[in-house]
Write an enzyme that holds these catalytic residues in place. Structure first.
Site, PDB file in Angstrom:
ATOM      1  N   GLY A   1       0.892  -1.327  -0.058  1.00  0.00           N
ATOM      2  CA  GLY A   1      -0.164  -0.166  -0.153  1.00  0.00           C
ATOM      3  C   GLY A   1       0.822   1.200   0.087  1.00  0.00           C
ATOM      4  CB  THR A   2       2.748   3.140  -0.669  1.00  0.00           C
ATOM      5  OG1 THR A   2       3.504   3.020   0.120  1.00  0.00           O
ATOM      6  CG2 THR A   2       2.975   3.558  -2.125  1.00  0.00           C
ATOM      7  CB  THR A   3       1.096   8.092  -1.497  1.00  0.00           C
ATOM      8  OG1 THR A   3      -0.382   7.812  -1.410  1.00  0.00           O
ATOM      9  CG2 THR A   3       0.803   9.273  -2.716  1.00  0.00           C
TER      10      THR A   3
END
Lengths: 273, 289
Positions: B80-82
């Protein structure tokens, strides 16, 4: 069958009727199938002919190398101690296979591994870790430090990236300065040093409680460092709570308090239902 | 599965043709008891399930896929992420969030998604957490070996190429990794995007992860080449804040690094929740003035 198209290709026409080949230990046979619901029993259900989805539209069953044997582990780090705890129930499906199987494993005198998941993968993982630690001991003439064990466990899990160990681990110990160190892992070796962690079937019941009580998240009252004895009592309460809501957690709780001076073990009975 | 049996002179040969031939010879002789050392980064050194199509099996059962890609898997891996990075006149800003999710469960809110490969190279983590941290650590080892063999630091282009080639050999096996390799070498500041499909792109601005679209919106609006350092830091901070505000799979703490000629420095670690109230204050002040 991976897709409708593949399944369609596998159909053989037999006596003008489409038939799906089915393999079983008693020999091969074919089952009449149509994709327009004409001979699907669900189209005309009656009392003696309810299709539960097994015979009329067969699906593939396959051997799974994994089993989920349940259980919960948690670990908390403190100023000069680390606490790791796990229940001792071994389950499979709805059955309890044993009430007295440990989930904790001492890797060094300063470091304990707690694992939940598939027992056979956990046992193999421990064998591999023990061997690697012996080799390290022979090469470097000293025991592995806890951060090194943490990295090695991460690598060992990733070496099986394409056929993972179904093992959810927590690692607790004291580092070379005597401070408590706890590491949490996912199944393929992504790890991080954290103040608290829990893994296994009861993880979702324990972590929110620990985030609030131990890490002092989302609280406005005064934060104070907790001594080991108090944290042990909190851990007992946490497991009692998890046991109330998780069928795989119960029977007995094993707690180990790890300090630079050594490891203390505590047992605490949990409900057996 | 057994580690190297000793630290001998052969250790400097890791990654060279000589070591590969040694290993092949050793395994061909059937010296199974020696269990060849795990020379990292070489394909076919991993255990693969014994099924007719291992790649298909792995990517359907052990994928680290983002979003709902692994919803049918019993064992979900952390992801998951930005993450974002952009080049400007004063160097490169790298800004990331810190949330790690396993399905709908937030596994951690404090993941270090910027990996310090060496004092002059940074890598970011998006996609499978274990995939990123393992292969970037492996990249760090390869960069160090390059330095020792060649007496000079590796270029960002070469480092990103090494990583891209490594993951390309596992293409189709379900690895999920979207990373940016950035640093300052003799050709100046460089930024490369490398992912597990084998893509390798050089560019001035990238954002990677489930929240990347939100970050791009903010970045594209305010980005200029001649930003000052403070403005660039503010831009990186805001872009991550907006992404974490709208993307459920991003959140936690914003870690921001600045890459200059002297290497990278960590600028700040701010909880995005605190940023929310800070920006709210700002909006209120702007509205009332």
């Amino acid at each position: 069958m991976a897709s409708y198209m593949q399944a369609h290709q596998n159909l053989q026409a037999k006596n003008g009727q489409m038939a799906m080949p089915v393999h079983s230990s008693e020999g091969d046979t074919t089952i009449p199938v149509s994709f327009d619901n004409s001979n699907n029993a669900n189209a005309n259900p009656s009392a003696d002919h309810i299709d539960h989805g097994v015979t009329e539209a067969p699906y593939e069953r396959r051997f799974s190398p994994y089993d989920f044997n349940g259980g919960t582990t948690l670990a908390i780090s403190g100023e000069d101690y680390a606490i790791v705890a796990a229940d001792t129930r071994l389950s499979s499906g709805y059955q309890i296979l044993s009430r007295n199987v440990t989930k904790l494993h001492e890797l060094t005198s300063k470091c304990v591994l707690g694992s939940a998941g598939c027992k056979t993968d956990i046992d193999q993982l421990r064998s591999v870790l023990d061997i690697n630690m012996k080799v390290y001991h022979h090469n470097h003439r000293k025991e592995m430090s806890t951060p090194s064990v943490a990295q090695m466990l991460g690598n060992t899990l990733y070496y099986k990236r394409f056929f993972p160990y179904y093992s959810f681990n927590v690692l607790a110990g004291v580092d070379s300065e005597g401070k408590g160190a706890v590491y949490s892992y996912d199944a393929i070796g992504s790890f991080e040093r954290t103040p608290v962690t829990a893994s296994g079937s009861g993880q979702s019941f324990l972590i929110p409680l620990l985030d609030n009580v131990i890490k002092h998240n989302n609280r406005n009252d005064e934060d104070r460092p907790l001594p080991a004895e108090e944290v042990v009592e909190i851990v007992k309460d946490a497991f009692v709570t998890a046991g109330e809501r998780d069928i795989y957690t119960g029977d007995m709780l094993e707690i180990m308090v790890i300090r630079a001076s050594g490891i203390t073990k505590i047992s605490f009975p949990l409900k057996a239902d | 599965m057994f580690g190297p049996t000793g630290v001998t002179a052969g250790i400097l040969d890791i990654g060279t043709r000589k070591a590969e031939d040694e290993r092949r010879r050793a395994s061909a002789q059937g010296s199974g008891a020696l269990c060849p050392a795990k020379f990292l980064g070489q394909p076919a050194a991993f255990d693969i399930p014994n099924v007719p199509d291992p790649a298909y099996f792995c990517r359907s059962n052990f994928a680290s896929a983002c979003g709902g890609g692994d919803s049918n898997q019993t064992v979900k891996f952390a992801k998951g992420t930005t993450t974002l990075a952009f080049k400007f006149n004063e160097g490169i800003i790298v800004s990331v969030d810190s949330r790690s999710t396993m399905g709908a469960y937030i596994a951690s809110g404090t993941v270090k998604k910027i990996i310090e490969i060496n004092p002059f190279l940074l890598g970011t983590m998006a996609g499978g957490a274990a995939d990123c941290s393992f292969w970037e650590r492996n990249l760090g080892m390869q960069c160090r070996m390059y330095e020792l063999r060649n007496g000079k630091r590796i270029t960002v282009a070469a480092a990103s190429k090494l990583l891209a080639n490594t993951v390309n050999s596992y293409r189709g096996y379900g690895l999920s990794m979207g990373t940016m390799i950035t640093g300052w070498d003799e050709t100046g500041p460089q930024l490369y995007y490398v992912d597990s499909d084998g893509t390798r792109l050089k560019g001035n601005m990238f954002s990677v992860g489930s929240g990347s679209t939100y970050a791009y919106g903010v970045l594209d609006n305010y980005y200029r080449k001649d930003l000052t350092v403070e403005e660039a830091i503010d831009l990186g901070k805001r872009a991550i804040y907006h992404a974490t505000h709208r993307d459920a799979y991003s959140g936690g703490i914003n870690n921001l690094y600045h890459v200059t000629k002297e290497g990278w420095t960590k600028i700040h670690s701010i909880d995005v929740n605190d940023m929310h109230y800070e920006f709210e204050e700002e909006k209120k002040n702007a509205m009332s003035s």
